[in-house]
Design a protein around this motif. Sequence first.
Motif, PDB file in Angstrom:
ATOM      1  N   ASN A  29       0.658  -1.026  -0.036  1.00  0.00           N
ATOM      2  CA  ASN A  29       0.011   0.002   0.056  1.00  0.00           C
ATOM      3  C   ASN A  29       0.849   1.240   0.080  1.00  0.00           C
ATOM      4  O   ASN A  29       1.770   1.234   0.875  1.00  0.00           O
ATOM      5  N   GLN A  75     -11.686  -2.509  -8.120  1.00  0.00           N
ATOM      6  CA  GLN A  75     -11.512  -3.617  -7.086  1.00  0.00           C
ATOM      7  C   GLN A  75     -12.780  -4.142  -6.598  1.00  0.00           C
ATOM      8  O   GLN A  75     -13.211  -5.293  -6.408  1.00  0.00           O
ATOM      9  N   GLU A 153      -6.879  -5.404  -7.908  1.00  0.00           N
ATOM     10  CA  GLU A 153      -7.277  -6.303  -6.990  1.00  0.00           C
ATOM     11  C   GLU A 153      -8.209  -7.261  -7.723  1.00  0.00           C
ATOM     12  O   GLU A 153      -9.373  -7.290  -6.838  1.00  0.00           O
ATOM     13  N   SER A 156     -10.205  -9.887  -5.173  1.00  0.00           N
ATOM     14  CA  SER A 156     -10.607  -9.417  -3.904  1.00  0.00           C
ATOM     15  C   SER A 156     -12.095  -9.884  -3.556  1.00  0.00           C
ATOM     16  O   SER A 156     -13.010  -9.752  -4.495  1.00  0.00           O
ATOM     17  N   THR A 185      -2.296  -6.542  -7.623  1.00  0.00           N
ATOM     18  CA  THR A 185      -2.647  -7.497  -6.464  1.00  0.00           C
ATOM     19  C   THR A 185      -1.785  -7.730  -5.291  1.00  0.00           C
ATOM     20  O   THR A 185      -0.792  -7.475  -5.390  1.00  0.00           O
ATOM     21  N   HIS A 186      -2.362  -7.793  -4.139  1.00  0.00           N
ATOM     22  CA  HIS A 186      -1.525  -8.177  -3.147  1.00  0.00           C
ATOM     23  C   HIS A 186      -1.435  -9.743  -2.913  1.00  0.00           C
ATOM     24  O   HIS A 186      -1.013 -10.424  -2.039  1.00  0.00           O
ATOM     25  N   ASP A 187      -2.431 -10.507  -3.647  1.00  0.00           N
ATOM     26  CA  ASP A 187      -2.342 -12.034  -3.563  1.00  0.00           C
ATOM     27  C   ASP A 187      -1.380 -12.694  -4.538  1.00  0.00           C
ATOM     28  O   ASP A 187      -1.711 -12.994  -5.549  1.00  0.00           O
TER      29      ASP A 187
END
Length: 226
Positions: A29, A75, A153, A156, A185-187
């Motif tokens: 972030n 998102q 994302e 999400s 993405t954070h995944d």
Amino acid sequence: MFLLYGCSALNNVNLTINKGDIVAILGPNGAGNSTLFQLFNGLLQPTSGTITVDGLQVCKKNLPQIRRGVGMVFQDSDDQLFNSTVHQEIAYGLMNMHISGKELEESIAWALDVVGMTGYDSRSPYNLSGGEKKRVALASVLAMGPKVMVLAEPTSSLDPRGVSKLIRLLNLINEKLGIALIFATHDVDIVPLLANRVYLLSKGEIILVGTTEEVFSHNPTKNAYK
């Protein structure tokens, strides 16, 4: 297809995205992902530097054409869906492009078929599941014939089954329709299943770029997500 040079807010970010690419933008972030995405289709204007989309500079006079070529998928699908039926949702962008009659209906039917939502025309988007909402959001963008889709994302709020189905759909869109995909993405688990190239952002700078295998061999999350 995309060229971004010397944007001060992003600390000299330089990148090129070509037809058929699936590019992951990774970073914690505040790394600059959201700013970068909003620059792609003119939601933000750079204070310096140049953004070029398919030969057109991103500036006020070119925005209508650029926004037809660059589709944004939010998102949260609830931030993108606002009409009372799925049919109206997909028709909205097309009607703003002055498409009507048979062409309008054929475009809506085609987009729903691509995302596996045929027969949902009269349904309210608000009564759909999270995965179904995501597909309607994708259909509303696909119907306008973009060359690039930018997704924030994308997985999400989806359960594992929904994630798997969405990944298959996005790969299909890329392979069969030739649409370039750019996603943040954070995944990180989904990145090898989608991306053929990865940019790692940290504090507004690209600190690593390469194929998925090259970037992940550097353990990209170890330092950049601190």
